[in-house]
Design an enzyme around this catalytic site. Structure first.
Site, PDB file in Angstrom:
ATOM      1  N   HIS A 168      48.742  87.237  55.751  1.00 30.87           N
ATOM      2  CA  HIS A 168      47.554  87.354  56.604  1.00 30.87           C
ATOM      3  C   HIS A 168      46.359  87.730  55.764  1.00 30.87           C
ATOM      4  O   HIS A 168      46.480  88.385  54.723  1.00 30.87           O
ATOM      5  CB  HIS A 168      47.762  88.380  57.715  1.00 30.87           C
ATOM      6  N   ASP A 210      42.541  92.846  64.928  1.00 31.32           N
ATOM      7  CA  ASP A 210      43.478  93.862  64.442  1.00 31.32           C
ATOM      8  C   ASP A 210      43.626  94.955  65.504  1.00 31.32           C
ATOM      9  O   ASP A 210      42.648  95.358  66.135  1.00 31.32           O
ATOM     10  CB  ASP A 210      42.963  94.455  63.127  1.00 31.32           C
TER      11      ASP A 210
END
Ligand code: 5GP
Length: 126
Positions: A110, A39
């Site tokens: 996701h 991320d």
């Protein structure tokens, strides 16, 4: 801004661009079904996103429309990535935001994998 997680797939979303190789990512794992990468704004020492290669907006869309092979392959990849990152012994959290109340921002399904420290209780108060 949160997305609805339903409706038509937006080919211009940031994860679609990552899948097409148009923008970079710090790749952790990939296979026929999935891509995993760090991320960009980690909220734990380990914060990795796993996305299916297919064009699904959200968990709702994925579970409604993906094939059994895609669903099995994707969730197997989630487990594989957590194991690869050595998160099994200390433990980890998997989270998927779906729609407005969840705060989902990117309209490509996701799963977040968090780990690397004790993660507290499940939901924030805010
Ligand atoms: P959501 O709120 O949709 O469940 O989570 C979206 C996640 O994508 C956020 O944690 C955010 O930091 C991450 N993100 C947004 N843009 C990018 C990007 O360009 N690259 C990467 N690697 N992560 C991103």
């Amino acid at each position: 801004m949160a997305v609805k997680g339903l409706g038509d797939y937006d080919e211009g979303n940031i994860f679609a661009k990552i899948l097409r190789g148009e923008i970079p990512c710090k790749k952790v794992f990939e296979d026929a079904f999935s891509l995993a990468f760090h991320d960009i704004a980690p909220q734990a020492p380990v914060h990795v996103l796993v996305i299916p290669r297919g064009k699904y907006i959200s968990l709702a869309d994925f579970t409604a429309k993906a094939s059994d092979a895609e669903i099995a392959g994707f969730f197997r990849a989630v487990g594989t990535v957590a194991k690869m990152l050595e998160l099994e012994a200390p433990g980890y959290r998997v989270l998927a935001n779906m729609g407005e109340h969840s705060g989902q921002e990117i309209p490509h399904f996701h799963v977040h994998i968090f780990g690397g420290r004790p993660l507290g209780r499940m939901l924030s108060e805010t």
